[in-house]
Design an enzyme around this catalytic site. Structure first.
Site, PDB file in Angstrom:
ATOM      1  N   CYS A   1       0.852  -1.217  -0.120  1.00 52.89           N
ATOM      2  CA  CYS A   1      -0.856  -0.009   0.080  1.00 52.89           C
ATOM      3  C   CYS A   1       0.908   1.242  -0.228  1.00 52.89           C
ATOM      4  CB  CYS A   1      -0.674   0.089   0.855  1.00 52.89           C
ATOM      5  SG  CYS A   1      -2.675   1.032   0.625  1.00 52.89           S
TER       6      CYS A   1
ATOM      7  N   HIS B   1      -3.587  -4.881  -0.352  1.00 52.06           N
ATOM      8  CA  HIS B   1      -2.855  -5.345   1.477  1.00 52.06           C
ATOM      9  C   HIS B   1      -3.632  -7.053   0.997  1.00 52.06           C
ATOM     10  CE1 HIS B   1      -3.387  -1.341   3.765  1.00 52.06           C
ATOM     11  NE2 HIS B   1      -3.888  -1.143   3.082  1.00 52.06           N
TER      12      HIS B   1
ATOM     13  N   GLU C   1      -2.682  -8.946   2.778  1.00 47.32           N
ATOM     14  CA  GLU C   1      -2.923  -9.111   4.593  1.00 47.32           C
ATOM     15  C   GLU C   1      -4.267  -9.111   5.571  1.00 47.32           C
ATOM     16  OE1 GLU C   1      -2.535  -4.436   5.050  1.00 47.32           O
ATOM     17  OE2 GLU C   1      -1.660  -5.945   4.038  1.00 47.32           O
TER      18      GLU C   1
END
Length: 196
Positions: free
Chosen positions: A78, A178, A180
């Site tokens: 990001c 992202h 994650e």
């Protein structure tokens, strides 16, 4: 196991990156010490925040020099991707120039909400980061600024315009989305990075 490091610089998404790595069995070193980080086998550079204040923080702790001189697998996420570019319109700041790319704000268009937030598809080139991931898989995005497409683009996404959602050059890789927060495909991508 080889040491995986996460750069600690008060970014908003560090905890979620640590949780995601924990889910795939990785216990990373979390550090802002350039010497410790330099000796890690791989580095993840997560980021949620504002470009100019974050660049000031990186410079204050000599993390800018570490990132620019690191020669092993390196993954920006990001804001991490944006700071690896040449310049960002956010705070009108010169960045790390790992990728010679400008970062621009999404244009205000009718029906286009900024920030770009939520799930969107990524179409990608044949790159080890995307091994075993289905073409046009959905990943999770939250951003108001983007890097333009270039020869470094390995993944692209459309949101009002087509932009680079993943870039790579030499040992450096970065995703605008992202991983994650992207469920199973995100974990697969992180695992691919760990196993490079």
């Amino acid at each position: 196991m080889k040491e995986i490091a996460v750069i600690d610089y008060n970014a908003g998404n560090i905890q979620s990156v640590l949780f995601a790595l924990d889910r795939i069995g990785v216990k990373p070193l979390l550090s802002n010490d350039p010497d410790r980080l330099y000796h890690a086998e791989k580095i993840i550079f997560p980021g949620v925040g504002e470009a100019s204040t974050t660049m000031a923080h990186l410079k204050k702790h000599q993390l800018d020099t570490l990132i620019q001189s690191y020669n092993k697998p390196f993954l920006g996420i990001c804001l991490g991707l944006q700071l690896m570019c040449r310049h960002s319109e956010e705070g009108d700041v010169d960045c790390l120039n790992v990728f010679d790319l400008p970062v621009r704000r999404f244009p205000e268009k009718a029906g286009l909400k900024v920030p770009h937030m939520g799930w969107n598809t990524v179409s990608f080139n044949d790159h080890p980061l995307f091994k075993d991931i289905a073409q046009d898989s959905y990943f999770y995005f939250v951003h108001s600024f983007y890097a333009a497409q270039s020869e470094s683009t390995i993944g692209q996404t459309t949101y009002g315009l087509s932009f680079a959602s993943s870039i790579a050059r030499d040992n450096y890789m970065a995703t605008q989305f992202h991983p994650e927060k992207s469920g199973v495909v995100g974990q697969l991508l992180l695992n691919n990075f760990i196993n490079l």
